[in-house]
Design a protein around this motif. Sequence first.
Motif, mmCIF file in Angstrom:
data_model
loop_
_atom_site.group_PDB
_atom_site.id
_atom_site.type_symbol
_atom_site.label_atom_id
_atom_site.label_comp_id
_atom_site.label_asym_id
_atom_site.label_seq_id
_atom_site.Cartn_x
_atom_site.Cartn_y
_atom_site.Cartn_z
ATOM 1 N N THR A 57 52.014 62.455 -43.533
ATOM 2 C CA THR A 57 52.988 61.623 -42.812
ATOM 3 C C THR A 57 52.373 60.412 -42.122
ATOM 4 O O THR A 57 53.102 59.543 -41.662
ATOM 5 C CB THR A 57 53.719 62.443 -41.726
ATOM 6 N N GLY A 58 51.055 60.389 -41.962
ATOM 7 C CA GLY A 58 50.403 59.288 -41.277
ATOM 8 C C GLY A 58 50.457 59.357 -39.764
ATOM 9 O O GLY A 58 50.036 58.422 -39.088
ATOM 10 N N VAL A 59 50.956 60.461 -39.185
ATOM 11 C CA VAL A 59 51.058 60.567 -37.734
ATOM 12 C C VAL A 59 50.072 61.603 -37.187
ATOM 13 O O VAL A 59 49.588 62.471 -37.904
ATOM 14 C CB VAL A 59 52.494 60.934 -37.256
ATOM 15 N N THR A 60 49.794 61.464 -35.897
ATOM 16 C CA THR A 60 48.948 62.413 -35.189
ATOM 17 C C THR A 60 49.844 63.340 -34.389
ATOM 18 O O THR A 60 50.760 62.880 -33.699
ATOM 19 C CB THR A 60 47.995 61.663 -34.226
ATOM 20 N N THR A 90 53.992 56.322 -36.615
ATOM 21 C CA THR A 90 55.341 56.337 -37.173
ATOM 22 C C THR A 90 55.244 56.976 -38.548
ATOM 23 O O THR A 90 54.449 56.521 -39.380
ATOM 24 C CB THR A 90 55.893 54.901 -37.298
ATOM 25 N N PRO A 91 56.023 58.024 -38.800
ATOM 26 C CA PRO A 91 55.929 58.704 -40.102
ATOM 27 C C PRO A 91 56.221 57.756 -41.263
ATOM 28 O O PRO A 91 57.137 56.931 -41.195
ATOM 29 C CB PRO A 91 57.002 59.789 -40.021
ATOM 30 N N ALA A 98 56.106 61.523 -51.176
ATOM 31 C CA ALA A 98 56.887 60.435 -51.768
ATOM 32 C C ALA A 98 57.845 59.824 -50.756
ATOM 33 O O ALA A 98 58.216 58.666 -50.869
ATOM 34 C CB ALA A 98 57.665 60.957 -52.972
ATOM 35 N N ALA A 99 58.249 60.637 -49.765
ATOM 36 C CA ALA A 99 59.186 60.171 -48.742
ATOM 37 C C ALA A 99 59.042 61.040 -47.506
ATOM 38 O O ALA A 99 58.556 62.181 -47.585
ATOM 39 C CB ALA A 99 60.625 60.240 -49.264
ATOM 40 N N VAL A 100 59.429 60.490 -46.365
ATOM 41 C CA VAL A 100 59.495 61.260 -45.120
ATOM 42 C C VAL A 100 60.863 61.000 -44.498
ATOM 43 O O VAL A 100 61.460 59.948 -44.721
ATOM 44 C CB VAL A 100 58.375 60.889 -44.114
#
Length: 148
Positions: A57-60, A90-91, A98-100
């Motif tokens: 997701t790219g978030v912590t 931000t997710p 492929a999506a969040v």
Amino acid sequence: MSQPRHSVSVAAVIPDEHGRVLVIQRRDNGAWQIPGGILELDESIEDGVCREVQEETGVTVEPVRLTGVYKNMKMGVVALVFRAQLVTGTPHPTEESAAVDWWTTDRVTAEMNETFAARILDALRDDPTPAIRHHDGVRLLEGDKFAG
């Protein structure tokens, strides 16, 4: 002859201020699930949760509490699911997702298979005792029917 071994996975249920939860659509099979994956041999459980969420997701996040232990009886996978809170970021989709999206519990119940919906609904309960459930990859087994 080597003995069969279990695989351990970790995952996070991350609610927002509106009661929705962060879900990802997997690139490999298109399924919508909570972020998670296989725990590496050399990492702690909490570090694994944080790494998997970051990769997908790219978030912590920060794990808050263990909310459930789930065993896939067909695959020999034991999943440890944590409720977690978003710390930064931000997710967004990544190489693994492929999506969040943020889903309501109604959408989770309607669109996810029972074994994954149960993980989310268990994590959102106020009961501090982790759920222990067994499933076949699609359905809960042996009286583990989730009573939403």
